[in-house]
Design a protein around this motif. Structure first.
Motif, short mmCIF file in Angstrom:
data_model
loop_
_atom_site.label_atom_id
_atom_site.label_comp_id
_atom_site.label_asym_id
_atom_site.label_seq_id
_atom_site.Cartn_x
_atom_site.Cartn_y
_atom_site.Cartn_z
N PHE A 18 36.33 36.53 -9.89
CA PHE A 18 36.46 35.25 -9.21
C PHE A 18 37.04 35.42 -7.81
O PHE A 18 36.55 34.83 -6.85
N LEU A 19 38.08 36.25 -7.68
CA LEU A 19 38.70 36.46 -6.37
C LEU A 19 37.74 37.14 -5.40
O LEU A 19 37.74 36.83 -4.20
N HIS A 20 36.92 38.07 -5.90
CA HIS A 20 35.91 38.71 -5.04
C HIS A 20 34.94 37.66 -4.51
O HIS A 20 34.65 37.62 -3.32
N LEU A 21 34.43 36.81 -5.40
CA LEU A 21 33.50 35.78 -4.95
C LEU A 21 34.18 34.81 -3.98
O LEU A 21 33.59 34.41 -2.98
N LEU A 22 35.42 34.44 -4.26
CA LEU A 22 36.14 33.51 -3.41
C LEU A 22 36.33 34.10 -2.02
O LEU A 22 36.06 33.45 -1.01
N TYR A 23 36.75 35.36 -1.94
CA TYR A 23 36.98 36.00 -0.65
C TYR A 23 35.66 36.23 0.09
O TYR A 23 35.55 35.94 1.28
N ASP A 24 34.67 36.76 -0.60
CA ASP A 24 33.40 37.09 0.05
C ASP A 24 32.67 35.84 0.51
O ASP A 24 32.10 35.83 1.60
N SER A 25 32.68 34.79 -0.28
CA SER A 25 31.96 33.57 0.11
C SER A 25 32.61 32.91 1.32
O SER A 25 31.95 32.19 2.06
N ARG A 26 33.90 33.16 1.53
CA ARG A 26 34.58 32.60 2.71
C ARG A 26 33.97 33.17 3.99
O ARG A 26 33.86 32.47 5.00
N GLU A 27 33.55 34.43 3.96
CA GLU A 27 32.94 35.06 5.13
C GLU A 27 31.60 34.39 5.49
O GLU A 27 31.16 34.46 6.63
N TYR A 28 30.96 33.77 4.52
CA TYR A 28 29.68 33.09 4.74
C TYR A 28 29.85 31.58 4.82
O TYR A 28 28.90 30.83 4.69
N LEU A 29 31.09 31.14 5.00
CA LEU A 29 31.44 29.72 5.09
C LEU A 29 31.02 28.95 3.85
O LEU A 29 30.76 27.76 3.90
N ARG A 30 30.91 29.65 2.74
CA ARG A 30 30.55 29.07 1.44
C ARG A 30 29.28 28.23 1.52
O ARG A 30 29.21 27.14 0.96
N ILE A 31 28.28 28.75 2.23
CA ILE A 31 27.02 28.02 2.30
C ILE A 31 26.28 28.16 0.98
O ILE A 31 26.65 28.93 0.12
N ASP A 32 25.20 27.43 0.84
CA ASP A 32 24.50 27.16 -0.42
C ASP A 32 24.73 28.14 -1.57
O ASP A 32 25.43 27.80 -2.50
N PRO A 33 24.12 29.33 -1.55
CA PRO A 33 24.19 30.14 -2.76
C PRO A 33 25.61 30.62 -3.09
O PRO A 33 25.95 30.74 -4.27
N THR A 34 26.42 30.85 -2.09
CA THR A 34 27.76 31.36 -2.38
C THR A 34 28.60 30.32 -3.11
O THR A 34 29.36 30.65 -4.00
N LEU A 35 28.43 29.05 -2.77
CA LEU A 35 29.18 27.99 -3.43
C LEU A 35 28.76 27.85 -4.89
O LEU A 35 29.58 27.62 -5.76
N TYR A 36 27.47 28.00 -5.17
CA TYR A 36 26.98 27.90 -6.54
C TYR A 36 27.58 28.99 -7.42
O TYR A 36 27.90 28.75 -8.57
N PHE A 37 27.74 30.19 -6.88
CA PHE A 37 28.28 31.29 -7.68
C PHE A 37 29.77 31.12 -7.94
O PHE A 37 30.27 31.54 -8.97
N LEU A 38 30.48 30.51 -7.00
CA LEU A 38 31.89 30.23 -7.25
C LEU A 38 32.04 29.32 -8.46
O LEU A 38 32.89 29.55 -9.32
N SER A 39 31.21 28.30 -8.53
CA SER A 39 31.30 27.39 -9.67
C SER A 39 30.83 28.05 -10.96
O SER A 39 31.28 27.70 -12.04
N ALA A 40 29.95 29.03 -10.88
CA ALA A 40 29.48 29.73 -12.07
C ALA A 40 30.53 30.67 -12.64
O ALA A 40 30.50 30.99 -13.82
N SER A 41 31.46 31.10 -11.82
CA SER A 41 32.46 32.05 -12.29
C SER A 41 33.55 31.38 -13.13
O SER A 41 34.17 32.02 -13.97
N ILE A 42 33.77 30.10 -12.92
CA ILE A 42 34.82 29.41 -13.66
C ILE A 42 34.57 29.42 -15.17
O ILE A 42 35.49 29.70 -15.94
N PRO A 43 33.34 29.15 -15.66
CA PRO A 43 33.12 29.25 -17.11
C PRO A 43 33.38 30.65 -17.66
O PRO A 43 33.86 30.80 -18.79
N LEU A 44 33.11 31.68 -16.87
CA LEU A 44 33.37 33.03 -17.35
C LEU A 44 34.87 33.28 -17.51
O LEU A 44 35.29 33.97 -18.44
N ILE A 45 35.67 32.72 -16.63
CA ILE A 45 37.12 32.86 -16.77
C ILE A 45 37.58 32.08 -18.01
O ILE A 45 38.42 32.56 -18.77
N LEU A 46 37.02 30.90 -18.21
CA LEU A 46 37.39 30.13 -19.40
C LEU A 46 37.01 30.85 -20.68
O LEU A 46 37.69 30.73 -21.69
#
Length: 149
Positions: A18-46
């Protein structure tokens, strides 16, 4: 004891993912696909909490099936994320615009916009050229730069 250790390892891996996706997506301003993957990681943590519950039930077979399927899920999501994320970060886009158009990029509050033709988000860049402010659009997937009037 091994089961609890495996649960803790999985929990650490899912948080690191989750932290990798959060940090890396920030570099891309969390545009379309990066934002979708951030939300997909939350169920995996749960799911890590779910499998910790399974550990408390002391069913080793279910535990290891759950851990393996979750780790495969994390691996697949990470691989797919790396495939669909934009080719250029916002900082790289600014450097390319400065280099190719010999302009000075200035700070911009609206850093992304949606490209009408493709429906994908693009970087909006403001710059100064010959003491005039200009607006540019940078497509982070194709490196296409458009000057707006």
């Amino acid at each position: 004891m091994k089961n609890i250790f495996a649960s803790i390892i999985y929990f650490i891996v899912s948080i690191a993912f989750f932290l990798h996706l959060l940090y890396d997506s920030r570099e891309y301003l969390r545009i379309d696909p990066t934002l979708y993957f951030l939300s997909a990681s939350i169920p995996l943590i749960l799911l890590s909490y779910v499998h910790i519950y399974i550990v408390s039930m002391d069913e080793k077979e279910k535990l290891f099936k759950t851990i393996i399927s979750c780790l495969i899920g994390i691996g697949c999501i990470t691989l797919f994320y790396e495939i669909v994320k934009p080719n250029y970060t916002y900082v790289e886009a600014q450097e390319i615009v400065e280099r190719e158009y010999k302009v000075e990029v200035i700070e911009n509050f609206l850093t992304t916009s949606i490209q009408i033709e493709t429906g994908k988000e693009v970087y909006s860049i403001k710059a100064i050229q010959d003491s005039k402010k200009i607006s540019l659009v940078f497509n982070p997937y194709t490196k296409e730069i458009t000057i707006l009037k």
